[in-house]
Structures are given as structure tokens and as C-alpha cells.
Design an enzyme around this catalytic site. Structure first.
Site, PDB file in Angstrom:
ATOM      1  N   GLU A 195       0.832  -1.194   0.000  1.00 51.23           N
ATOM      2  CA  GLU A 195       0.000   0.000   0.000  1.00 51.23           C
ATOM      3  C   GLU A 195       0.871   1.250   0.000  1.00 51.23           C
ATOM      4  OE1 GLU A 195      -4.203  -1.337   2.049  1.00 51.23           O
ATOM      5  OE2 GLU A 195      -2.654  -0.547   3.366  1.00 51.23           O
TER       6      GLU A 195
ATOM      7  N   CYS B  42      -0.779   6.809   9.593  1.00 53.64           N
ATOM      8  CA  CYS B  42       0.405   6.163  10.142  1.00 53.64           C
ATOM      9  C   CYS B  42       0.022   4.943  10.978  1.00 53.64           C
ATOM     10  CB  CYS B  42       1.158   7.172  11.007  1.00 53.64           C
ATOM     11  SG  CYS B  42       2.685   6.542  11.725  1.00 53.64           S
TER      12      CYS B  42
END
Length: 357
Positions: A105, A346
Site C-alpha cells: 500500500e 500512520c
């Protein structure tokens, strides 16, 4: 699937060569073999690296006979977009698959005329950070320099805009894939590649000390970020078992040497986890670790990960950290997480197929 690069097919013929793996010297040899002038090599490289050509037919300044020869002998590697999600803040997360079936990703984040890309350096991660979704499934393999680079170019082409900065903060530990990471950074920096300034290219490491020292000796002015997350050894060991052997004392010394050699300010990434690393004692330890050093602290409200026992701290506590760090002369900012609604923030990347947008 095409035969693996540099292998021989069952029929005894050479497998197609991925042009992303070919050196300039070898490309010159290939042009000579095909009876082409040497300047054709530069043209091919421009199509491969700067223009991110997806087929040889796009290479319109090459003779058709040469394009046909290249198509017969070579491939352009490339990635397949398996899934794409769009956040309410405009960020886009991509699940990309390479020719061998491995997927990663990456995220594109537009903001006021700029476009930042968060790219992966490995498929999965072996570091096992307790609060991170990526490490839950372990490491599949490291990526090549071209595969890291291709993520950035895929985002660029999807947004149809120039990428202004790249952070290697996606899946994986960049310094456990050092050579490919440096190769990708150099290609991203090169005017013959993406042409992004070195200081706009950031590597985020969990704190792999030998590679931090190696990075300090590189000639380019790439930026370093260190995932710290606690300045208390016991807490850090529990949160980040993959770097347990690299003590905070030695990390402190290594970063001091890094600053002395480069005169560049590292960033410490600190994900605030409620009741774990946001206590008064943890804050004091962080102030002690940073005071008197050249550093910037990037505070991150922990992003929720499905099934995790950890939860974010409060905004008020994040502001406490900013104020206390300022008192000891350390600048700290609270990062505005992007793409949390599509698991693109994150610590949330984990190679999961999602809806196509």
C-alpha cells in the site's frame, strides 16, 4: 505471469528484461546490438523513469522497429492497481500488486498545491511494533528500488500532478532494505527521475543504529525521521520489540553523531498512546532525551487499528507535550493525520483489499 527476470524459459529463450533493472551501460550495449545510435538509450530511460511509460507504444520518439524489438526483448515491469480509496480529506490510498503477486500500500496526500507520497519499502514488516497494523502479518519480502520508485510514479500519474515530497513511512523498515531504499531515493532525487529535492525525501526508521550511521555518511541531504515512541527503555521495548537490541543510550549517541556529521536535524516520531507513553514520567523522559540536542518532535495522535488494545491519547495531552518540550528548547508539532477514515494513516497500512473508488 512472465518468466522471472534473467531466467531462461523452458523453450531455451531468454526471459524478457525489466528495463527498470537495466543499467545505462547495459542499455547502451542493447542499443548497439539492435543497430541503434547511442542516444536512443537516453530516450528509453526518459520514457521508463521520467514519463513512467506503461507500454512501448507510448515511446513515440523511437522508431517503430525499435519499439517492436524492445517489446519482444523487454518489459516495463509495472504495478497493477488492485484497489483505491479516497478519503474525505482528499488523500488516496492504493493497493498495488507487482508482477510476482506481492502487494503493498501507498498513499497520496494533496495539500495547497503540493503532493506528498507515503511509500512502502517492504511488503509487510518484521519489526513487530505493537501498535502498528503492518507488522501483524510479518514480512513477505523487501522491495526493489524500482518497486519503491514505481509507487511514487503511480500516485503522480493518478493525481496528474507533480510529487513535491516523499516519505518512506509506509510498510516496512527502510533500513532493513538499505541498498534498495538508497537506490530509490537517488532515482527520486535525480533530474533524470522524479527530480524531487533531497531535503524533501524522508526516511523513517525504527532506530536501526548501524544503518543510521551509514546514512550519515551518504553525500545527499536526505532527511531522517526516527520512530521513537518512548524515551523509557522498558516502554520502548514493549512497543517496538524489533529494535530492542538497540538501546536508547546508543541511539542517543548515534543521533548525536548523525547531527555532528550532517548538521541536519532529525525528527522524532512519537505516537501518543493513552495511558502508555503519555504519562508524566514518559513526558519527562522525552524532555530529558531531547534537551540540548538538535531535534524536532512530531507528535502523532495514535491512529485506531482494528483489534488493537491501544487507543489514542487526548488532544489536550498532546498540547501538554508541545508546551513542556518548548520549555526545554525543543520544537514539537502535532501531526494532522491524513486518511484515517480509509485506514491510510500512520500505522494503519496492512495490504488489505478495499473498495475501488
Amino acid at each position: 505471469m512472465s518468466p522471472a527476470r534473467n531466467e531462461v524459459t523452458p523453450e531455451g529463450t531468454s526471459a524478457p528484461i525489466d528495463l527498470h533493472t537495466v543499467t545505462h551501460g547495459r542499455l547502451l550495449e542493447l542499443m548497439s546490438e539492435l543497430g541503434q545510435p547511442s542516444f536512443r538509450a537516453k530516450q528509453v530511460e526518459e520514457w521508463v523513469w521520467s514519463k513512467n511509460a506503461q507500454s512501448f507504444d507510448e515511446m513515440t520518439n523511437l522508431p517503430k522497429a525499435l519499439r517492436d524489438e524492445l517489446a519482444a526483448r523487454c518489459t516495463l515491469g509495472g504495478v497493477e492497481e488492485v484497489a483505491r480509496q479516497v478519503s474525505v480529506d482528499g488523500s488516496r490510498k492504493y493497493l498495488l500488486r507487482f508482477p510476482d503477486g506481492v502487494s503493498v500500500e501507498c498513499v497520496g496526500m494533496p495539500s495547497r498545491g503540493r503532493l506528498a507520497v507515503c511509500a512502502s519499502t517492504q511488503a509487510g514488516c518484521a519489526m513487530g511494533c505493537a501498535f502498528c497494523a503492518t507488522g501483524a502479518a510479518g514480512l513477505t519480502r523487501s522491495l526493489t528500488a524500482a518497486e519503491i520508485y514505481e509507487q511514487v510514479m503511480h500516485v503522480r500519474d493518478d493525481f496528474n500532478d507533480r510529487v513535491t515530497s516523499v516519505v518512506l513511512m509506509g510498510q516496512g523498515e527502510p533500513f532493513m532494505n538499505y541498498d534498495a531504499t538508497l537506490g530509490a531515493l537517488r532515482r527520486l532525487n535525480s533530474p533524470d527521475g522524479a527530480g524531487i529535492g533531497a531535503r524533501r525525501l524522508t526516511v523513517s526508521t525504527c532506530g536501526v543504529i548501524p544503518q543510521i550511521m551509514r546514512f550519515a555518511n551518504e553525500p545527499e541531504q536526505f532527511t531522517l525521521a526516527v520512530s521513537l515512541h518512548s524515551a523509557v527503555q522498558r516502554t520502548r521495548n514493549a512497543l517496538m520489540p524489533g529494535v530492542r537490541k538497540y538501546s536508547l543510550v546508543n541511539l542517543y549517541s548515534a543521533l548525536g553523531e548523525y547531527v555532528n556529521k550532517t548538521s541536519r536535524r532529525p525528527t522524532y516520531e512519537y505516537a501518543l498512546i493513552g495511558g502508555v507513553n503519555d504519562t508524566d514520567s514518559e513526558l519527562q523522559a522525552l524532555c530529558d532525551f531531547c534537551e540540548g540536542t538538535l531535534a524536532h518532535v512530531n507528535l502523532i495522535q495514535l491512529n485506531e487499528v482494528e483489534g488493537s488494545r491501544f487507543h489514542p491519547s487526548t488532544e489536550a495531552r498532546a498540547e501538554d507535550f508541545v508546551r513542556r518540550l518548548a520549555r526545554v528548547g525543543i520544537e514539537a508539532t502535532i501531526r494532522n493525520s491524513r486518511g484515517a477514515d480509509i485506514d491510510a494513516a500512520c500505522g494503519q497500512l496492512k495490504q488489505r483489499a478495499a473498495r475501488i473508488s
